[in-house]
Scaffold this motif. Structure first.
Motif, PDB file in Angstrom:
ATOM      1  N   PHE A  48       5.836   2.283   5.813  1.00 49.85           N
ATOM      2  CA  PHE A  48       6.700   2.822   4.953  1.00 49.85           C
ATOM      3  C   PHE A  48       7.271   4.200   4.988  1.00 49.85           C
ATOM      4  O   PHE A  48       6.610   5.002   5.746  1.00 49.85           O
ATOM      5  N   VAL A  51       0.805  -1.227   0.139  1.00 52.37           N
ATOM      6  CA  VAL A  51      -0.083   0.155   0.007  1.00 52.37           C
ATOM      7  C   VAL A  51       0.840   1.334  -0.028  1.00 52.37           C
ATOM      8  O   VAL A  51       1.422   1.757   1.040  1.00 52.37           O
ATOM      9  N   CYS A  52       0.987   1.876  -1.266  1.00 52.34           N
ATOM     10  CA  CYS A  52       2.203   2.747  -1.346  1.00 52.34           C
ATOM     11  C   CYS A  52       1.705   3.486  -2.604  1.00 52.34           C
ATOM     12  O   CYS A  52       1.854   2.822  -3.578  1.00 52.34           O
ATOM     13  N   LYS A  53       1.661   4.840  -2.476  1.00 49.08           N
ATOM     14  CA  LYS A  53       1.622   5.686  -3.940  1.00 49.08           C
ATOM     15  C   LYS A  53       2.966   5.837  -4.416  1.00 49.08           C
ATOM     16  O   LYS A  53       3.547   7.011  -4.025  1.00 49.08           O
ATOM     17  N   HIS A  78       3.873   6.941   8.902  1.00 47.38           N
ATOM     18  CA  HIS A  78       3.751   6.156   7.599  1.00 47.38           C
ATOM     19  C   HIS A  78       2.425   6.768   6.639  1.00 47.38           C
ATOM     20  O   HIS A  78       2.343   6.393   5.595  1.00 47.38           O
ATOM     21  N   LYS A  79       1.455   7.543   7.577  1.00 46.95           N
ATOM     22  CA  LYS A  79       0.128   7.979   6.999  1.00 46.95           C
ATOM     23  C   LYS A  79      -0.352   6.793   6.065  1.00 46.95           C
ATOM     24  O   LYS A  79      -0.932   6.923   4.998  1.00 46.95           O
ATOM     25  N   GLN A 124       0.673   4.036   4.850  1.00 47.28           N
ATOM     26  CA  GLN A 124       1.475   3.522   3.599  1.00 47.28           C
ATOM     27  C   GLN A 124       2.443   2.420   4.271  1.00 47.28           C
ATOM     28  O   GLN A 124       2.938   2.570   5.342  1.00 47.28           O
ATOM     29  N   GLY A 125       2.384   1.052   3.619  1.00 46.99           N
ATOM     30  CA  GLY A 125       3.242   0.177   3.936  1.00 46.99           C
ATOM     31  C   GLY A 125       3.008  -1.183   3.345  1.00 46.99           C
ATOM     32  O   GLY A 125       2.466  -1.281   2.284  1.00 46.99           O
ATOM     33  N   GLY A 144      -0.683  -0.512  -8.898  1.00 47.03           N
ATOM     34  CA  GLY A 144      -0.639  -1.256  -7.560  1.00 47.03           C
ATOM     35  C   GLY A 144      -0.885  -2.698  -7.474  1.00 47.03           C
ATOM     36  O   GLY A 144      -1.246  -3.195  -6.610  1.00 47.03           O
TER      37      GLY A 144
END
Length: 1532
Positions: A300, A182-184, A325-326, A328-329, A216
């Motif tokens: 992340f 899960v990372c933009k 991490h907001k 994200q990871g 993704g």
């Protein structure tokens, strides 16, 4: 109707199931006909249930619950087995569970270890060889330990089977399943996962690479939901790492700048840093967390700037506590798996299959199994430093890695960027934006070891399109600005050394790049450059041939993991021995200098090479010895603790890969040659190494012969047997050698279990050995073994330490030999030595060895079967050796005192060893031992008795030395043994008496030893009775020992009574009881004048007082020791200085040290008067004898301080309490006795009583102070009576004039021996006219044996009682004292209020208020009373005298009252004067006038009581005598 009659009554037959059984007449027991396992479970449940109840009683909840669960499990499993419904396979598994549970439960409950065969049945020691029994114990103990570890792991939330699985394999793997990223990112990316050691800041595994698309999802959509990898080859060292992290690096693949939209500068395919995710997996690796279904979220952390090095970001994230991490990871599941990749695929197919990526550890696993071929090199781009040149900004550097062969041709698809990805031909590094000194730490794996060529590109802008770089629209060329390379194969055929390499950076030229061979002939590293004489430093460019060396620098590191190519020249020479056979001898010799770690990597290849050399030169013996030495070297390596985990590798090689069919002939021949030449110089060391490797040498011999038989059908069998026979003959001859050079070899030969081979052959070798060695009569072969090996084994056991790993095996071998020996062998044994001295030496060695083995057993306490087997064998051997003593060493000419002495000490040590003390065991265990072995203590005890009586005239030589051992034997709690051996004491008394006309030595020794033995826990009431009875019977029959013997016996019995009381309370928490018993014992030793024992117990008492902070009592105790010493230069006897702290050569010095310590304790106890008295005595010595003025000055300063303390320091006055202990429930030393206790500071009676009742929680407090009757004294309970008593002042004679109350107050509560307790009682009918006529005060005077305080805080008392006349005298005396005290107070302080004086005077002079002394006159001054009590004449005169003395005191008081009375009270005063005048006239008329001045009043205040009491005579028997003490005149 048929009925059964049982314990519960009659039961109808239909409800009874009759179990088949057999009756054992020998042990009077009914044994059910059940499965042996069912019987064992039943017995175990009975034994555990007893312990279970005890755990409940002591409130051990945790263990109670554990045992309960185990009992429930056994009951359930027992039912399942008895049901008979289980299939065979399930029944077999259930039996394993049952036996494992029993063994585990026995261990945690400290019960005996059960040894079993392979089917789980209990081994019968009578049907099992000693060696097999020993090995079974080892196996059982190991299995139980593993089970304990399993249970321990289970408590830490680890799967039950996990520990066993992990213990069975040296390799581990971490399974990872990537669920989602899960990372933009916005572009394609590479997700690289690996294991990382944060403390060493290095990666420890390959990367697992997943290529992630910009949408993704995985780029390979077929792998969706199947992104699994396993990180293999982890070992025990990795489990011991303090921390291990799971690191994920995300590298963006695309444009130079993600936000750049300028199509003119658009680039693609560039690898740019994006971020990292880190998770600590230490707990997972260590097994503390194990849940394969749990999904872990790894946060992340993006790079702060695109020039942040990924390695730096990783370390920052590890150091940080939290990551922003907001959301994200990565989502992953993790699980640690045991085994290598082959085992994992087999055991965990649901997790790991052929599609699962395998990321190997960067480096070899701890064990390299044969057939595990590996040929990799890991190349890590470390860092570089690139000059900016003429530009203002640093370059954007991309490193491209490719592999070339030696001809300069690039190899395709040999570089692996990570597991799970395909091989590539070129690897491109991450680009850091405008960084002069980039640090990559990127690792790739090169599958084939050739040459790595590294090219470095210069990117001005950050866009790359395919293989072109767009600087402007006009310039569309890719620009390579430098090149570096390294050769992976060195000139000598070895591979590149592991570690970092500083490479030479050559300036790239377009034309030359087309032909890579232009560069490959040049030096690649700066070290090579320096070796060729060029400078590796310098800031300017250098030319090397046609190529220019750049000023830039570039570092890489390499790690070779190859089982085919080595970095060691010597090992390489051996592996490639065919290429140059001229160097073969040198290579074989050099092999033994190669590092062990390098050899074990190539273990299979090395062994193959050695045996190939041997086989290909089968007709020649040129290389046989060298090959044999090399083989011994390799086996020795693996025997080393460092490489012991390679043992399975060697075993696997022998079983599966070894193929040299003729090796057995050469190995046997070389080994025999070494053994035959064992005494030659230079051979010993190599033979010693060969003996260490003997086990595997024989395995190679056996395997080789088996392979030969498979090919040639037992061809040459006779020759093989003959060669083995000759080899063992050579070994026997070597073992028989007396040469010093072969001692170490012989010891090692025994250690490698040649003896075990003889007694318990291996399966493959068994047939041949049995044919050679066990063929023929067994008796003869046992004799050979006995002659050749027994003494050598004995000496080896003697020389080995108890911490040796092999000691158990050697003792088992020795026991096995002795067990096989019959009477014939023992008889033959002594003949083999020939000379008398040899016999003595052998027996002496054996006795010492047996005694050491018995005293410090080599086997654990729970190896009961092994220990009992050893004891049984030792007992038989001891008895056999005893016969030798009687036959050869008893006559006057050959008598050996030390040998006999050693025998007796050995026999007693055997008898008293812990493993034979049956009374300490449970009834079930005791019954088992008695049934199988009998009571071996009785057997050896009777033998000792007979041996003693056989001594005859030599007995006196063993007195008093043997008194202690014989006493130790008689104290064993076995009645028949005691009855048989106690008479030995009388024999000793008689023997010494005939020699010296006394038995003082015996008496002194037995008293000393008895004290130590009883204190150590031996002896009981039964022993005391038997000792008394048996010895008295013998003494009374003796003509000369009747009287002295009886006195001695009674003395010892009295001592035993006190010692048994002392031992009973020795470990009691009640320190006071402990102190009482200690005083009883030391008083006994004082009585019999055993000064050394008396002092010993003095210090025990002193230590007890110090533990309780009773410093005063500790001082008085030490003072008793000091009083035994003189102020002289007389030497100190050893028993006088029993404490290490005292270092004195003379009695005077010791007394000085004791006085110093005593004064210190008196000071701490605030007994400064006592300290001063001792100080004066010590000062006299310092001043007039020692002339030690320095010590004198210090002492006088202390004394001055003590005097000041007496006057200024307020000391609390302790209360004294009388305590009676009534009832048979109390120990004998306090039962039905009364004691005076000195209370602690500020301790109230309630607190003191609570303390007493805490010490005796079952005691009942009596509610009356009256002496109890016989019903209470004879009851089985405990009754405590406690009340406060008043100490009677006894001033020292030196106080002949008034002194300060602060000084006198000390003597009111110290140095007191008399205490009183008063209570009113009425006798006869009440007289309404005179209440005093039958009012008696029962006053008990308690007189202690010693003054308080003393060596105890309490002493036993005697009691007397005071009559009413004495009460009247004391009352008058106290009244006079009270008047006098109040008069003195008013004289000293005129401002005192008058009210108390008014009340006191009026109560005396006005008969209407209290009656005055008129009632005394009516009660005691009559003719009737005088007639009935003529003995009270003096007391009546004293009472009259006190009445007369009261008048002047009253006169002075009324005078003062008249001066201070107010006008309002004047009428009251006048009436009081009138009454006093009448009283005065009457008294002076009847008893005479008395006159006194103020001085005499003051003096009277201090002495009147003593003067009055001094005139009293003895007193009559009164009700207080009911306490049961003997009456005596009251002390004055």
């Amino acid at each position: 109707m048929h009925w059964y009659h049982g314990i519960v009554g009659c039961v109808y037959l239909a409800f009874i199931l009759v179990a088949s059984c057999k009756v054992s007449i020998s042990v009077r027991n009914v044994i059910p006909n059940e499965l042996p396992l069912i019987q064992e479970v039943t017995t175990t449940l009975r034994e555990w249930s007893i312990i279970w109840r005890q755990l409940y009683v002591v409130n051990n909840r945790e263990m109670f619950c554990s045992v309960r669960h185990m009992i429930y499990d056994l009951i359930e499993w027992r039912s399942q087995i008895l049901s008979g419904t289980l299939p065979q396979d399930e029944l077999k598994e259930l039996k394993k569970k049952v036996t494992a549970k029993i063994d585990y439960g026995n261990r945690i409950l400290d019960l005996d270890l059960v040894v079993r065969d392979e089917d789980g049945n209990i081994l019968d020691p009578e049907q099992t060889s000693t060696i097999s029994l020993f090995r079974a114990h080892e196996i059982a103990s190991k299995q139980v330990e593993e089970r304990l570890q399993e249970e321990k792991s289970q408590k830490q939330n680890i799967d039950i089977n996990r520990q066993a699985k992990f213990a069975a394999t040296p390799s581990f793997a971490l399974f990872v399943n990537l669920k989602n990223v899960v990372c933009k990112i916005g572009e394609d990316a590479e997700v690289l996962m690996s294991l990382y050691d944060p403390l060493e800041s290095k990666f420890i595994s390959e990367n697992y690479l997943v290529r992630w698309s910009s949408c993704g999802l995985p780029k390979d959509i077929d792998r969706l939901h199947n992104l699994r990898a396993v990180f293999t080859d982890l070992g025990s060292k990795d489990l011991k790492r303090e921390k291990i992290s799971f690191v994920c690096q995300i590298v963006r693949v695309g444009r130079m700048e993600l936000r750049d939209n300028n199509t003119r500068k658009l680039t693609s395919g560039l690898r740019r840093p994006f971020g990292v995710a880190v998770m600590d997996v230490t707990d997972i690796i260590n097994g503390k967390v194990d849940d394969e279904d749990k999904q872990h979220f790894i946060p992340f952390q993006p790079v702060a700037g695109e020039n942040d090095f990924l390695q730096t970001v990783i370390n920052k994230v590890i150091a940080a506590k939290e990551v922003n991490h907001k959301g994200q990871g990565l989502w992953v599941t993790l699980k640690l798996l045991p085994g290598d990749i082959h085992q994992i695929r087999k055991e965990f197919p649901h997790l790991v299959d052929r599609s699962t990526a395998v990321a190997r550890k960067m480096g070899f696993p701890e064990i390299i199994m044969p057939g595990d071929v590996r040929n990799d090199i890991y190349v890590t781009l470390v860092q570089g430093d690139f000059d900016k040149g003429s530009k203002t900004t640093a370059k954007n550097v991309e490193v491209t890695v490719s592999v070339y062969d030696e001809d300069g041709k690039r190899l395709e698809s040999v570089i692996f960027p990570g597991a799970g990805d395909e091989a590539i031909s070129e690897y491109k590094s991450v680009i850091y934006y405008q960084v002069k000194q980039p640090r990559w730490f990127e690792t790739v794996k090169v599958y084939k070891l050739w040459t790595v060529c590294i090219t470095i590109k210069h990117l001005i802008m950050c866009w790359v399109f395919s293989s072109f770089f767009f600087i402007t629209a006009k310039d569309k060329s890719e620009k390579i600005f430098a090149l570096a390379f390294v050769k992976l194969m060195r000139y000598d055929g070895t591979t590149l050394r592991d570690g970092e390499h500083d490479l030479i950076v050559y300036k790239a030229e377009a034309k030359k790049l087309e032909d890579a061979s232009t560069y490959l002939s040049l030096p690649s590293t700066k070290i090579e450059l320096e070796e060729k004489g060029h400078s590796a430093t310098g800031k300017s460019m250098q030319n090397l041939g046609s190529c220019t060396i750049s000023k830039d620098s570039f570092q890489i590191s390499t790690l070779v993991c190859s089982t085919k190519l080595t970095q060691n020249v010597d090992l390489l020479g051996l592996l490639k021995w065919r290429s140059n056979t001229n160097l073969l001898q040198q290579n074989l010799k050099q092999l033994m200098k190669v590092d062990g770690g390098e050899v074990v990597k190539f273990l299979q290849d090395t062994l193959d090479a050695l045996f190939n050399i041997m086989m290909e030169n089968s007709e020649s013996e040129t290389f046989d010895t060298l090959v044999f030495d090399a083989l011994v070297f390799i086996i020795g390596l693996i025997a080393d603790r460092k490489f012991q985990h390679f043992n399975p590798v060697l075993e696997t090689y022998i079983k599966k890969h070894f193929s040299a069919t003729l090796a057995y002939t050469k190995l046997t021949k070389v080994l025999k040659t070494y053994v035959d030449n064992a005494e030659k110089c230079g051979i010993t060391d190599q033979l010693f190494k060969a003996m260490k490797a003997l086990e595997y040498i024989f395995k190679f011999i056996v395997r080789s012969r088996i392979l030969f038989n498979q090919l040639y059908e037992n061809k040459g069998e006779a020759d093989f047997r003959e060669s083995l026979l000759q080899l063992f003959k050579s070994i026997n001859e070597m073992m028989s050698s007396i040469s010093d050079q072969t001692v170490i070899v012989k010891v090692r030969a025994l250690q490698v279990s040649i003896l075990t081979l003889l007694l318990h052959p291996k399966p493959q070798l068994g047939g041949w050995l049995k044919c050679m060695i066990v063929f023929g009569p067994t008796q003869r072969h046992v004799q050979i073994i006995m002659e050749k090996l027994l003494r050598t084994v004995n000496r080896t056991v003697i020389s080995m330490g108890r911490d040796s790993e092999l000691i158990g095996s050697f003792v088992a071998c020795m026991t096995a030999i002795l067990r096989q020996m019959e009477d014939y062998h023992y008889a033959h044994l002594i003949k083999t030595f020939g000379k008398m001295r040899s016999d003595v030496d052998f027996l002496m060695e054996t006795f010492i060895m047996f005694k050491n083995l018995i005293g410090k057993n080599v086997y654990p306490f729970d190896w009961v079967i092994m220990n009992m087997m050893q004891n049984k064998v030792f007992l038989r051997a001891i008895n056999q050796y005893a016969d030798m003593l009687n036959k050869k060493f008893l006559d006057q000419a050959n008598f050996e005192l030390q040998l006999w002495n050693n025998y007796f000490h050995l026999a007693v040590a055997f008898l008293t060893q812990e493993s034979l003390q049956l009374e300490n065991f449970s009834s079930a265990k005791r019954a088992k031992i008695l049934n199988k072995y009998g009571d071996m203590r009785r057997q050896i005890g009777f033998e000792i008795r007979d041996m003693w009586y056989n001594l005859g005239q030599h007995k006196i030589k063993f007195i008093p030395e043997m008194v202690g051992p014989i006493l130790e034997m008689t104290l064993i709690p076995e009645t028949e043994l005691r009855k048989a051996t106690i008479p030995i004491f009388f024999d000793m008394m008689q023997c010494e008496f005939h020699s010296t006309r006394s038995f003082q030595m015996f008496e002194k020794e037995i008293i000393t030893k008895l004290d130590h033995e009883v204190e150590g826990g031996r002896g009981d009431e039964q022993y005391k009775v038997l000792f008394d009875k048996i010895l008295l019977e013998h003494c009374r029959k003796h003509k000369y020992l009747a009287k002295s013997g009886e006195t001695f016996v009674k003395l010892v019995v009295r001592l035993m009574e006190r010692l048994l009381d002392y031992r009973t309370i020795m470990h009691d928490e009640n320190k006071e009881n402990h102190m009482s018993c200690t005083v009883n014992v030391l008083n006994f030793y004082k009585e019999i004048e055993r000064e050394e024992m008396y002092i010993r117990y003095l210090y025990k008492l002193c230590d007890l007082h110090k533990e309780c902070d009773n410093y005063t009592e500790a001082a008085y105790t030490l003072l008793l020791h000091a009083k035994l010493l003189k102020w002289s230069e007389e030497a100190c006897a050893a028993h006088l200085t029993q404490r290490d702290g005292y270092q004195a050569a003379t009695q005077g010095q010791l007394k000085d040290q004791l006085y110093q310590e005593i004064i210190h304790y008196f000071d701490k106890g605030k007994m400064w008067e006592e300290a001063i008295a001792l100080g004066k005595e010590l000062a006299e010595q310092y001043e007039n004898e020692m002339f030690d003025y320095e010590q004198l000055s210090e002492l006088l300063r202390k004394q001055a301080q003590f005097y000041e303390n007496i006057v200024k320091v307020i000391r609390p006055k302790p209360d004294y309490f009388a305590v009676g202990y009534y009832g048979q429930g109390f120990p004998t030393f306090i039962r039905n006795k009364v004691f005076i206790y000195r209370g602690k500071e500020y301790e109230r009676r309630e607190d003191f009583e609570a303390r007493l009742l805490t010490q005796f929680p079952n005691a009942e407090k009596m509610k009356t102070t009256s002496p109890p009757g016989d019903d209470i004294k004879n009851s089985s309970g405990q009754y405590i009576q406690c009340f406060t008593v008043k100490p009677k002042l006894d001033l020292p004679s030196k106080f002949h004039r008034p002194v300060s109350e602060q000084i006198v107050s000390f003597y009111r509560v110290n140095e007191v021996q008399r205490f009183e307790y008063s209570r009113p009682v009425r006798k006869g009918e009440k007289n309404p006219d005179n209440e005093f006529a039958n009012m008696w005060i029962e006053r008990t005077i308690y007189v202690t044996a010693y003054k308080l305080p003393g060596i105890l805080r309490w002493f036993e008392v005697k009691s007397v009682e005071i009559s009413p006349l004495e009460n009247a005298i004391e009352t008058m005396q106290l009244t006079n004292d009270k008047i006098n005290n109040m008069v003195q107070q008013h004289l000293n302080d005129p401002n005192l209020p008058i009210n108390p004086l008014s009340m006191l005077l009026n109560g005396i002079v006005d008969p209407a208020v209290m009656g005055g002394f008129t009632n005394y006159e009516k009660a005691f001054f009559t003719e009737k009373y005088m007639h009935e009590h003529p003995e009270d004449h003096d007391k009546i005169e004293k009472l009259k005298d006190l009445i007369a003395w009261q008048i002047p005191f009253l006169a002075e008081g009324i005078r003062i009252h008249g001066e201070k009375v107010t006008e309002a009270l004047r009428p009251f005063h006048e009436r009081m004067e009138a009454c006093f005048k009448q009283l005065k006239d009457k008294v002076e008329k009847q008893y005479g006038a008395r006159a006194v001045v103020s001085y005499l009043l003051a003096l009277y205040d201090q002495k009147a009581l003593l003067l009055s009491l001094s005139s009293m005579g003895t007193i009559s028997k009164l009700p207080g005598s009911k306490l049961g003490f003997k009456k005596k005149p009251m002390p004055l």
